[in-house]
Design an enzyme around this catalytic site. Structure first.
Site, PDB file in Angstrom:
ATOM      1  N   LYS A   9     -32.815  14.944  19.879  1.00  0.00           N
ATOM      2  CA  LYS A   9     -32.652  14.103  21.071  1.00  0.00           C
ATOM      3  C   LYS A   9     -32.653  14.952  22.351  1.00  0.00           C
ATOM      4  O   LYS A   9     -32.516  16.178  22.294  1.00  0.00           O
ATOM      5  CB  LYS A   9     -31.351  13.300  20.927  1.00  0.00           C
ATOM      6  CG  LYS A   9     -31.402  12.244  19.823  1.00  0.00           C
ATOM      7  CD  LYS A   9     -30.106  11.440  19.787  1.00  0.00           C
ATOM      8  CE  LYS A   9     -30.190  10.276  18.824  1.00  0.00           C
ATOM      9  NZ  LYS A   9     -28.925   9.476  18.836  1.00  0.00           N
ATOM     10  N   TYR A  49     -34.912   1.211  18.600  1.00  0.00           N
ATOM     11  CA  TYR A  49     -33.498   0.825  18.550  1.00  0.00           C
ATOM     12  C   TYR A  49     -33.305  -0.690  18.616  1.00  0.00           C
ATOM     13  O   TYR A  49     -32.234  -1.157  18.993  1.00  0.00           O
ATOM     14  CB  TYR A  49     -32.737   1.534  19.668  1.00  0.00           C
ATOM     15  CG  TYR A  49     -32.465   3.007  19.371  1.00  0.00           C
ATOM     16  CD1 TYR A  49     -31.664   3.371  18.278  1.00  0.00           C
ATOM     17  CD2 TYR A  49     -32.991   4.019  20.158  1.00  0.00           C
ATOM     18  CE1 TYR A  49     -31.408   4.705  17.991  1.00  0.00           C
ATOM     19  CE2 TYR A  49     -32.736   5.362  19.876  1.00  0.00           C
ATOM     20  CZ  TYR A  49     -31.948   5.693  18.798  1.00  0.00           C
ATOM     21  OH  TYR A  49     -31.676   7.024  18.512  1.00  0.00           O
ATOM     22  N   PHE A  57     -23.987  -0.963  24.516  1.00  0.00           N
ATOM     23  CA  PHE A  57     -24.503   0.359  24.899  1.00  0.00           C
ATOM     24  C   PHE A  57     -26.040   0.430  24.892  1.00  0.00           C
ATOM     25  O   PHE A  57     -26.615   1.490  25.149  1.00  0.00           O
ATOM     26  CB  PHE A  57     -23.929   1.459  23.988  1.00  0.00           C
ATOM     27  CG  PHE A  57     -24.233   1.286  22.516  1.00  0.00           C
ATOM     28  CD1 PHE A  57     -25.455   1.681  21.977  1.00  0.00           C
ATOM     29  CD2 PHE A  57     -23.284   0.734  21.662  1.00  0.00           C
ATOM     30  CE1 PHE A  57     -25.745   1.528  20.634  1.00  0.00           C
ATOM     31  CE2 PHE A  57     -23.562   0.570  20.297  1.00  0.00           C
ATOM     32  CZ  PHE A  57     -24.798   0.973  19.789  1.00  0.00           C
ATOM     33  N   ARG A  85     -28.774  12.489   6.499  1.00  0.00           N
ATOM     34  CA  ARG A  85     -27.627  11.789   7.100  1.00  0.00           C
ATOM     35  C   ARG A  85     -26.348  12.581   6.875  1.00  0.00           C
ATOM     36  O   ARG A  85     -25.507  12.680   7.759  1.00  0.00           O
ATOM     37  CB  ARG A  85     -27.492  10.377   6.514  1.00  0.00           C
ATOM     38  CG  ARG A  85     -28.592   9.413   6.889  1.00  0.00           C
ATOM     39  CD  ARG A  85     -28.553   8.934   8.312  1.00  0.00           C
ATOM     40  NE  ARG A  85     -27.402   8.115   8.650  1.00  0.00           N
ATOM     41  CZ  ARG A  85     -27.316   7.367   9.761  1.00  0.00           C
ATOM     42  NH1 ARG A  85     -28.329   7.345  10.632  1.00  0.00           N
ATOM     43  NH2 ARG A  85     -26.246   6.677  10.015  1.00  0.00           N
ATOM     44  N   THR A  91     -21.795   9.284  13.578  1.00  0.00           N
ATOM     45  CA  THR A  91     -22.411   9.001  14.878  1.00  0.00           C
ATOM     46  C   THR A  91     -21.637   9.644  16.029  1.00  0.00           C
ATOM     47  O   THR A  91     -22.231  10.219  16.940  1.00  0.00           O
ATOM     48  CB  THR A  91     -22.472   7.465  15.085  1.00  0.00           C
ATOM     49  OG1 THR A  91     -23.132   6.886  13.966  1.00  0.00           O
ATOM     50  CG2 THR A  91     -23.219   7.121  16.362  1.00  0.00           C
ATOM     51  N   ARG A 102     -23.754  17.194  14.063  1.00  0.00           N
ATOM     52  CA  ARG A 102     -23.154  16.510  15.214  1.00  0.00           C
ATOM     53  C   ARG A 102     -21.781  17.089  15.545  1.00  0.00           C
ATOM     54  O   ARG A 102     -21.408  17.164  16.718  1.00  0.00           O
ATOM     55  CB  ARG A 102     -23.086  15.013  14.950  1.00  0.00           C
ATOM     56  CG  ARG A 102     -24.454  14.340  15.142  1.00  0.00           C
ATOM     57  CD  ARG A 102     -24.470  12.946  14.599  1.00  0.00           C
ATOM     58  NE  ARG A 102     -25.616  12.177  15.055  1.00  0.00           N
ATOM     59  CZ  ARG A 102     -25.926  10.978  14.566  1.00  0.00           C
ATOM     60  NH1 ARG A 102     -25.184  10.434  13.620  1.00  0.00           N
ATOM     61  NH2 ARG A 102     -26.970  10.324  15.024  1.00  0.00           N
ATOM     62  N   ASN A 112     -25.601  12.618  20.937  1.00  0.00           N
ATOM     63  CA  ASN A 112     -25.159  13.167  19.654  1.00  0.00           C
ATOM     64  C   ASN A 112     -26.255  13.969  18.940  1.00  0.00           C
ATOM     65  O   ASN A 112     -26.278  14.075  17.728  1.00  0.00           O
ATOM     66  CB  ASN A 112     -24.577  12.059  18.779  1.00  0.00           C
ATOM     67  CG  ASN A 112     -25.572  10.946  18.516  1.00  0.00           C
ATOM     68  OD1 ASN A 112     -26.727  11.028  18.921  1.00  0.00           O
ATOM     69  ND2 ASN A 112     -25.139   9.919  17.820  1.00  0.00           N
ATOM     70  N   HIS A 115     -31.186  12.173  15.579  1.00  0.00           N
ATOM     71  CA  HIS A 115     -31.325  10.887  14.901  1.00  0.00           C
ATOM     72  C   HIS A 115     -31.885  11.141  13.511  1.00  0.00           C
ATOM     73  O   HIS A 115     -32.754  11.991  13.338  1.00  0.00           O
ATOM     74  CB  HIS A 115     -32.308   9.979  15.661  1.00  0.00           C
ATOM     75  CG  HIS A 115     -32.762   8.806  14.845  1.00  0.00           C
ATOM     76  ND1 HIS A 115     -32.010   7.662  14.748  1.00  0.00           N
ATOM     77  CD2 HIS A 115     -33.846   8.632  14.042  1.00  0.00           C
ATOM     78  CE1 HIS A 115     -32.636   6.819  13.918  1.00  0.00           C
ATOM     79  NE2 HIS A 115     -33.747   7.383  13.481  1.00  0.00           N
ATOM     80  N   GLU A 126     -39.857   3.609  11.087  1.00  0.00           N
ATOM     81  CA  GLU A 126     -39.686   4.577  12.178  1.00  0.00           C
ATOM     82  C   GLU A 126     -40.818   5.606  12.191  1.00  0.00           C
ATOM     83  O   GLU A 126     -41.290   6.002  13.254  1.00  0.00           O
ATOM     84  CB  GLU A 126     -38.333   5.272  12.045  1.00  0.00           C
ATOM     85  CG  GLU A 126     -37.162   4.333  12.319  1.00  0.00           C
ATOM     86  CD  GLU A 126     -35.812   5.003  12.196  1.00  0.00           C
ATOM     87  OE1 GLU A 126     -34.810   4.354  12.560  1.00  0.00           O
ATOM     88  OE2 GLU A 126     -35.737   6.163  11.725  1.00  0.00           O
TER      89      GLU A 126
HETATM   90  P1  IDP Z   1     -26.665   6.605  14.048  1.00  0.00           P
HETATM   91  O1  IDP Z   1     -27.514   7.354  15.050  1.00  0.00           O
HETATM   92  O2  IDP Z   1     -25.576   7.472  13.481  1.00  0.00           O
HETATM   93  O3  IDP Z   1     -27.474   5.899  12.992  1.00  0.00           O
HETATM   94  P2  IDP Z   1     -26.252   3.996  15.275  1.00  0.00           P
HETATM   95  O4  IDP Z   1     -25.032   3.153  15.098  1.00  0.00           O
HETATM   96  O5  IDP Z   1     -27.510   3.555  14.597  1.00  0.00           O
HETATM   97  O6  IDP Z   1     -25.869   5.486  14.888  1.00  0.00           O
HETATM   98  O7  IDP Z   1     -26.512   4.099  16.857  1.00  0.00           O
HETATM   99  C1  IDP Z   1     -27.731   4.590  17.348  1.00  0.00           C
HETATM  100  C2  IDP Z   1     -27.448   5.506  18.514  1.00  0.00           C
HETATM  101  O8  IDP Z   1     -26.871   4.755  19.583  1.00  0.00           O
HETATM  102  C3  IDP Z   1     -26.414   6.604  18.243  1.00  0.00           C
HETATM  103  O9  IDP Z   1     -26.961   7.728  17.612  1.00  0.00           O
HETATM  104  C4  IDP Z   1     -25.917   6.922  19.634  1.00  0.00           C
HETATM  105  O10 IDP Z   1     -26.817   7.764  20.334  1.00  0.00           O
HETATM  106  C5  IDP Z   1     -25.915   5.541  20.279  1.00  0.00           C
HETATM  107  N1  IDP Z   1     -24.596   4.889  20.154  1.00  0.00           N
HETATM  108  C6  IDP Z   1     -24.046   4.336  19.034  1.00  0.00           C
HETATM  109  N2  IDP Z   1     -22.842   3.814  19.281  1.00  0.00           N
HETATM  110  C7  IDP Z   1     -22.604   4.011  20.601  1.00  0.00           C
HETATM  111  C8  IDP Z   1     -21.515   3.686  21.474  1.00  0.00           C
HETATM  112  O11 IDP Z   1     -20.495   3.078  21.075  1.00  0.00           O
HETATM  113  N3  IDP Z   1     -21.643   4.084  22.778  1.00  0.00           N
HETATM  114  C9  IDP Z   1     -22.753   4.733  23.254  1.00  0.00           C
HETATM  115  N4  IDP Z   1     -23.793   5.061  22.465  1.00  0.00           N
HETATM  116  C10 IDP Z   1     -23.734   4.712  21.159  1.00  0.00           C
HETATM  117 MG    MG Z   2     -28.762   4.264  13.111  1.00  0.00          MG
END
Ligand code: IDP
Ligand code: MG
Length: 132
Positions: A9, A49, A57, A85, A91, A102, A112, A115, A126
């Site tokens: 990212k 997304y 968010f 993963r 996350t 992370r 973070n 992805h 994807e």
């Molecule tokens: P993941 O990347 O671990 O699969 P997801 O829940 O799919 O997590 O969320 C996608 C991306 O959205 C996260 O990697 C992060 O960059 C962002 N994200 C997720 N939850 C939040 C939040 O509560 N606040 C701000 N950004 C978030």
């Molecule tokens: Mg995800």
């Protein structure tokens, strides 16, 4: 053989972590089979997304992921999705297990660092988005 999409990212590319992260993934005994640097436009980001479009968010996430260059990669190997993963961690970097990417490099729940696809089915979709 399973495949997964990994994105380095914008926060990580900006901090010159690209090589470090690629080495980490290669160390998992997965094969790097595709790689591309790009700055995603909003349409690509929104498609990637889409599952989060109703989350509070979402707009910030789209702004963030389109804010600078990213590196998109496809890794192949046994259980590639799960292996990646696990290596990534939770996350929220503050909650990610010690030793995960992370936990080590993530700045906050949004920035973070990486992805990784969350299932084999998602990975197929994807990979199509980033490697047409
Ligand atoms: P993941 O990347 O671990 O699969 P997801 O829940 O799919 O997590 O969320 C996608 C991306 O959205 C996260 O990697 C992060 O960059 C962002 N994200 C997720 N939850 C939040 C939040 O509560 N606040 C701000 N950004 C978030
Ligand atoms: Mg995800």
């Amino acid at each position: 053989m399973e495949r997964s999409l990994v994105l380095i990212k914008p926060d990580a590319v900006e901090r010159n972590l690209t090589g470090t992260l690629i080495s980490r993934f290669e160390g998992l005994e997965l094969k790097l089979v595709a790689l591309r640097m790009l700055q995603p436009d909003k349409e690509l980001a929104r498609r990637h997304y889409a599952v989060h479009r109703d989350k509070p968010f979402f707009d910030r996430l789209i702004d963030y992921i389109t804010s600078g260059p990213i590196v998109a990669m496809v890794f192949e190997g046994d259980n590639a999705v799960e292996v990646l993963r696990k290596a990534m961690g939770a996350t929220d970097p503050a909650k990610a297990e010690a030793g995960t990417i992370r936990a080590e490099f993530g700045l906050d729940i949004e920035r973070n660092t990486i992805h990784g696809s969350d299932s084999v089915e998602t990975a197929k979709e994807e990979i199509k988005l980033y490697f047409a």
